[in-house]
Design a protein around this motif. Structure first.
Motif, PDB file in Angstrom:
ATOM      1  N   ASP A   1       1.631  -0.337   5.744  1.00  0.00           N
ATOM      2  CA  ASP A   1       2.901  -1.061   5.800  1.00  0.00           C
ATOM      3  C   ASP A   1       2.815  -2.359   5.007  1.00  0.00           C
ATOM      4  O   ASP A   1       1.744  -2.960   4.859  1.00  0.00           O
ATOM      5  CB  ASP A   1       3.285  -1.382   7.243  1.00  0.00           C
ATOM      6  CG  ASP A   1       3.735  -0.160   8.022  1.00  0.00           C
ATOM      7  OD1 ASP A   1       4.117   0.839   7.384  1.00  0.00           O
ATOM      8  OD2 ASP A   1       3.694  -0.199   9.267  1.00  0.00           O
ATOM      9  N   THR A   2       3.963  -2.802   4.513  1.00  0.00           N
ATOM     10  CA  THR A   2       4.082  -4.093   3.842  1.00  0.00           C
ATOM     11  C   THR A   2       5.297  -4.817   4.412  1.00  0.00           C
ATOM     12  O   THR A   2       6.276  -4.186   4.821  1.00  0.00           O
ATOM     13  CB  THR A   2       4.242  -3.938   2.323  1.00  0.00           C
ATOM     14  OG1 THR A   2       5.432  -3.175   2.040  1.00  0.00           O
ATOM     15  CG2 THR A   2       3.044  -3.236   1.712  1.00  0.00           C
TER      16      THR A   2
ATOM     17  N   THR B   1       7.198  -9.175   4.651  1.00  0.00           N
ATOM     18  CA  THR B   1       7.158 -10.586   4.279  1.00  0.00           C
ATOM     19  C   THR B   1       7.252 -11.418   5.549  1.00  0.00           C
ATOM     20  O   THR B   1       8.135 -11.191   6.379  1.00  0.00           O
ATOM     21  CB  THR B   1       8.303 -10.946   3.328  1.00  0.00           C
ATOM     22  OG1 THR B   1       8.188 -10.153   2.144  1.00  0.00           O
ATOM     23  CG2 THR B   1       8.244 -12.420   2.939  1.00  0.00           C
TER      24      THR B   1
ATOM     25  N   ASP C   1       3.887 -12.399   1.252  1.00  0.00           N
ATOM     26  CA  ASP C   1       3.779 -10.948   1.264  1.00  0.00           C
ATOM     27  C   ASP C   1       2.523 -10.537   2.028  1.00  0.00           C
ATOM     28  O   ASP C   1       1.446 -11.116   1.835  1.00  0.00           O
ATOM     29  CB  ASP C   1       3.704 -10.401  -0.159  1.00  0.00           C
ATOM     30  CG  ASP C   1       5.002 -10.620  -0.929  1.00  0.00           C
ATOM     31  OD1 ASP C   1       6.062 -10.686  -0.290  1.00  0.00           O
ATOM     32  OD2 ASP C   1       4.936 -10.737  -2.172  1.00  0.00           O
TER      33      ASP C   1
ATOM     34  N   GLN D   1       0.164  -7.099   3.413  1.00  0.00           N
ATOM     35  CA  GLN D   1      -0.164  -5.673   3.432  1.00  0.00           C
ATOM     36  C   GLN D   1      -1.054  -5.399   4.640  1.00  0.00           C
ATOM     37  O   GLN D   1      -1.910  -6.225   4.982  1.00  0.00           O
ATOM     38  CB  GLN D   1      -0.912  -5.260   2.167  1.00  0.00           C
ATOM     39  CG  GLN D   1      -0.169  -5.472   0.868  1.00  0.00           C
ATOM     40  CD  GLN D   1      -1.047  -5.141  -0.331  1.00  0.00           C
ATOM     41  OE1 GLN D   1      -2.122  -4.549  -0.205  1.00  0.00           O
ATOM     42  NE2 GLN D   1      -0.597  -5.536  -1.518  1.00  0.00           N
TER      43      GLN D   1
END
Length: 215
Positions: free
Chosen positions: A96-97, A99, A104, A106
């Motif tokens: 998943d990524t 903000t 940002d 990961q």
């Protein structure tokens, strides 16, 4: 990626705070960490459910102090907070990524390191922040992405120093800072510093709780 530098502040044990442009992100404010370590944070990330990484009182204090604060974590932790803070606790897993606090993030990894074969393994995720700073939680996860700054779990019931050194060698960060160090005595610290520094193949440093550095 924002060109301005990150500020890293070390808190006790495995807790760190990353700040940029007036926003802050805190990882793993647990039971060995100073009270209030996550207060004022815009985002809190938690790698797993063990109490030295996840302290419910720490997270509740942070979420109550800042109504805009959000948490990103795995299901075992999220399930303990979601009802009290609807819409503010996000469940994430490997790959998943997202903000958080303008950074940002990961997600890498799935399981806690083996403590003993007779002890069931809990889930564990690591966070790569801003494409540069990796906090693995309680695992020796190697992300499929270059790491500039590795937060290195230096001493734990589930590791030995040869594994720690080999982990640094495999990740190949530009530098590594110790975390998971609350149980490391002052007598042992020079030994760990010398051996990891000499054999890890990278710039290795140790920050005391409250110390900060620009990345």
């Amino acid at each position: 990626m924002n060109a301005s530098s990150l500020t890293l502040t070390k808190n006790a044990h495995s807790c760190v705070r990353l700040e940029r442009n007036g926003q802050s992100l805190v990882i793993d404010p647990g039971g060995f960490t100073e009270d209030g370590a996550a207060v004022g944070a815009d985002a809190i990330l938690v790698t797993h459910e063990h109490p030295d990484h996840f302290d419910e009182a720490q997270l509740r204090a942070a979420l109550e102090s800042n109504p805009a604060a959000r948490v990103w974590t795995l299901r075992s932790v999220a399930d303990q907070l979601s009802a009290a803070f609807p819409g503010r606790v996000h469940t994430v897993g490997h790959g998943d990524t997202f903000t958080a606090a303008g950074l940002d993030v990961q997600v890498h990894g799935e399981l806690h390191a083996v403590i003993h074969p007779d002890i069931p393994r809990v889930t564990n995720i690591g966070f790569l922040v801003d494409g540069s700073v990796f906090h693995p939680g309680d695992a020796l996860t190697v992300p499929d992405h270059p790491v500039d700054t590795l937060m290195l779990p230096v001493m734990a019931p589930w590791s030995k120093i040869s594994e720690v050194i080999d982990y640094v060698r495999e990740v190949k960060p530009r530098r590594a800072f110790d975390i998971h160090d609350a149980l490391l005595t002052d007598l042992a610290r020079p030994i760990y510093d010398k051996q990891i520094g000499a054999l890890g193949g990278t710039d290795h440093g140790r920050l005391s709780p409250g110390d900060e550095t620009r990345l």
